[in-house]
Design a protein around this motif. Sequence first.
Motif, short mmCIF file in Angstrom:
data_model
loop_
_atom_site.label_atom_id
_atom_site.label_comp_id
_atom_site.label_asym_id
_atom_site.label_seq_id
_atom_site.Cartn_x
_atom_site.Cartn_y
_atom_site.Cartn_z
N TYR A 174 -4.49 -40.47 -46.23
CA TYR A 174 -3.88 -40.25 -45.12
C TYR A 174 -2.46 -41.01 -45.38
CZ TYR A 174 -8.01 -39.27 -42.68
OH TYR A 174 -9.05 -38.72 -42.17
N TYR A 208 -12.32 -36.84 -49.04
CA TYR A 208 -12.03 -38.04 -49.71
C TYR A 208 -13.37 -38.78 -49.65
CZ TYR A 208 -11.82 -39.76 -44.90
OH TYR A 208 -11.93 -40.16 -43.38
N ARG A 259 -17.03 -38.97 -47.08
CA ARG A 259 -16.98 -38.03 -45.93
C ARG A 259 -16.72 -36.62 -46.53
NH1 ARG A 259 -15.52 -39.19 -41.13
NH2 ARG A 259 -17.02 -37.51 -40.77
N HIS A 290 -12.86 -32.88 -42.72
CA HIS A 290 -12.96 -33.22 -41.34
C HIS A 290 -11.51 -33.45 -40.82
CE1 HIS A 290 -12.76 -37.14 -42.83
NE2 HIS A 290 -12.22 -37.81 -41.86
N HIS A 320 -9.66 -35.51 -37.41
CA HIS A 320 -9.95 -36.42 -36.52
C HIS A 320 -8.85 -35.74 -35.13
CE1 HIS A 320 -11.54 -39.71 -38.73
NE2 HIS A 320 -10.73 -39.17 -39.60
FE LIG Z 1 -11.09 -39.39 -41.77
#
Ligand SMILES: [Fe+2]
Length: 196
Positions: A104, A133, A136, A139, A141
């Motif tokens: 991120y 990553y 997880r 996805h 957000h």
């Molecule tokens: Fe995330």
Amino acid sequence: MTTRRDLLLQAAMFSALPGLGFAQTRGLSLPLEPTPACGESRDATPRQTEGPFYTPRPPQTANLREPDMAGIPLRIGGLVLDRRCRPVGDVMVDVWQADAAGQYDNAGYRLRGHQFSDGDGRWRFETILPGVYPGRTRHIHVKLRPPRGDVLTTQLYFPDEPGNARDRIFDRRLLVQMGGDETAKIARYDFVLDVG
Ligand SMILES: [Fe+2]
């Protein structure tokens, strides 16, 4: 203000694409089938945790993909509906995601942005398929801020991901409909707000 570029992006998002299924919604040709089918009344889109990487006040843009950005191009969009399947316009749709390497941008606004659903409830972004990553599955957000009612914070997931079965917060109700190939992907998700 809607610019010519906005209109072209919108046209590309909702025009017929070869090899994909189509659904007619209010006279519009949308790529892929609605998720899931509209009935008399629908359950609202499930809420999920915001996670640790949200940055407030991202820029207003529908294009998160920079020219030199690594990753498979992804066009993602769909509708914002109320529980009676009526489109909801003027909803701020705010997305943030990891880059192709699973990182991120917590200093700036790379792969972060917002825009508003239009009068037919349509939303869309040009981005890349997010990287994975540790801990997880893949996805994106999302936060939806309707003109009236509560903010919906959730996450969208991708089908056929090995990580889905191992991810403790994965929810198949948040799976996008996926199309495209190894060079470019297209995804659709229809949000249902707890209004109407
Ligand atoms: Fe995330």
